[in-house]
Scaffold this motif. Structure first.
Motif, short mmCIF file in Angstrom:
data_model
loop_
_atom_site.label_atom_id
_atom_site.label_comp_id
_atom_site.label_asym_id
_atom_site.label_seq_id
_atom_site.Cartn_x
_atom_site.Cartn_y
_atom_site.Cartn_z
N GLU A 192 11.51 0.49 0.16
CA GLU A 192 11.58 1.62 -0.43
C GLU A 192 10.25 2.54 -0.93
OE1 GLU A 192 12.60 -0.90 -2.47
OE2 GLU A 192 13.75 0.04 -0.63
N MET A 193 9.05 1.73 -1.52
CA MET A 193 8.46 1.97 -2.53
C MET A 193 6.26 2.67 -1.30
SD MET A 193 9.29 2.07 -5.06
CE MET A 193 8.27 1.98 -7.22
N GLU A 194 6.24 1.16 -0.66
CA GLU A 194 5.01 0.62 -0.41
C GLU A 194 4.97 0.30 1.47
OE1 GLU A 194 2.52 -1.35 -2.46
OE2 GLU A 194 3.85 -3.38 -2.24
N ILE A 195 3.71 0.02 2.16
CA ILE A 195 3.76 -0.60 3.22
C ILE A 195 3.50 -2.45 3.19
CG2 ILE A 195 2.15 -0.73 5.06
CD1 ILE A 195 1.97 2.52 4.78
N LEU A 196 4.21 -2.95 3.31
CA LEU A 196 3.77 -4.13 3.26
C LEU A 196 3.10 -4.53 4.39
CD1 LEU A 196 7.89 -5.62 2.49
CD2 LEU A 196 5.47 -4.81 0.65
N MET A 248 0.59 -1.19 -0.04
CA MET A 248 0.13 0.07 -0.31
C MET A 248 1.08 1.31 -0.05
SD MET A 248 -2.95 1.41 3.10
CE MET A 248 -1.83 2.40 3.69
N LYS A 249 0.94 2.35 -0.66
CA LYS A 249 1.40 3.67 -0.76
C LYS A 249 1.27 4.23 0.08
CE LYS A 249 2.78 2.92 -5.31
NZ LYS A 249 4.22 1.98 -5.60
N ARG A 250 2.09 4.67 0.67
CA ARG A 250 1.55 5.66 1.89
C ARG A 250 0.83 7.37 1.30
NH1 ARG A 250 3.71 5.58 7.23
NH2 ARG A 250 5.40 4.40 7.73
N SER A 251 0.65 7.36 0.18
CA SER A 251 -0.66 8.67 -0.40
C SER A 251 -1.29 7.93 -0.48
CB SER A 251 0.54 8.30 -1.69
OG SER A 251 0.01 7.80 -2.71
N LEU A 252 -2.12 6.90 0.05
CA LEU A 252 -3.04 6.33 -0.16
C LEU A 252 -4.15 7.30 0.92
CD1 LEU A 252 -3.15 2.55 -1.75
CD2 LEU A 252 -4.85 4.56 -2.17
N GLY A 266 -5.89 6.02 11.08
CA GLY A 266 -4.91 5.73 11.53
C GLY A 266 -3.97 4.45 10.95
N LEU A 267 -2.55 4.61 10.91
CA LEU A 267 -1.10 3.73 10.13
C LEU A 267 -0.61 3.61 11.55
CD1 LEU A 267 -0.38 2.34 7.73
CD2 LEU A 267 0.50 4.40 7.64
N ARG A 268 -0.33 1.97 11.32
CA ARG A 268 0.86 1.54 11.97
C ARG A 268 1.38 0.47 11.23
NH1 ARG A 268 -0.35 -3.54 16.11
NH2 ARG A 268 0.16 -4.16 14.99
N VAL A 269 2.77 0.78 11.05
CA VAL A 269 3.23 -0.21 9.94
C VAL A 269 4.66 -1.20 10.56
CG1 VAL A 269 5.40 0.42 8.16
CG2 VAL A 269 3.15 2.31 8.05
N ASP A 270 4.00 -1.96 9.93
CA ASP A 270 5.34 -3.19 11.02
C ASP A 270 5.98 -3.56 9.77
OD1 ASP A 270 3.64 -3.55 12.96
OD2 ASP A 270 1.79 -5.04 12.22
N ALA A 271 6.23 -3.52 8.07
CA ALA A 271 7.29 -3.57 7.74
C ALA A 271 7.08 -2.49 6.65
CB ALA A 271 7.41 -5.36 7.13
N GLU A 272 7.98 -2.42 5.46
CA GLU A 272 8.05 -1.60 4.35
C GLU A 272 9.20 -2.01 3.81
OE1 GLU A 272 7.04 2.74 4.90
OE2 GLU A 272 8.19 2.42 6.62
#
Length: 59
Positions: free
Chosen positions: A27-31, A1-5, A19-25
């Protein structure tokens, strides 16, 4: 998922902000991570770059 979304995504139930919690990403997107609606207190998972925004009753 792109952060811009994050600018256009909202809770599918109440249309509130997520809200967003990122566990893995990379250089291109949140995985992997979680989108959280504070108003509904519901989490929507992001798995392999794909957010699952189906309401809980439909999962």
């Amino acid at each position: 998922m792109k952060r811009s979304l994050m600018d256009i995504l909202c809770c599918p139930v109440c249309k509130g902000d997520l809200g967003l919690r990122v566990d893995a990403e990379d250089e291109m997107e949140i995985l992997e991570g979680i989108l959280h609606c504070a108003a509904c207190d519901v989490d929507y998972p992001i798995h392999e770059g794909i957010p699952n925004l189906l309401p809980q009753t439909s999962r």
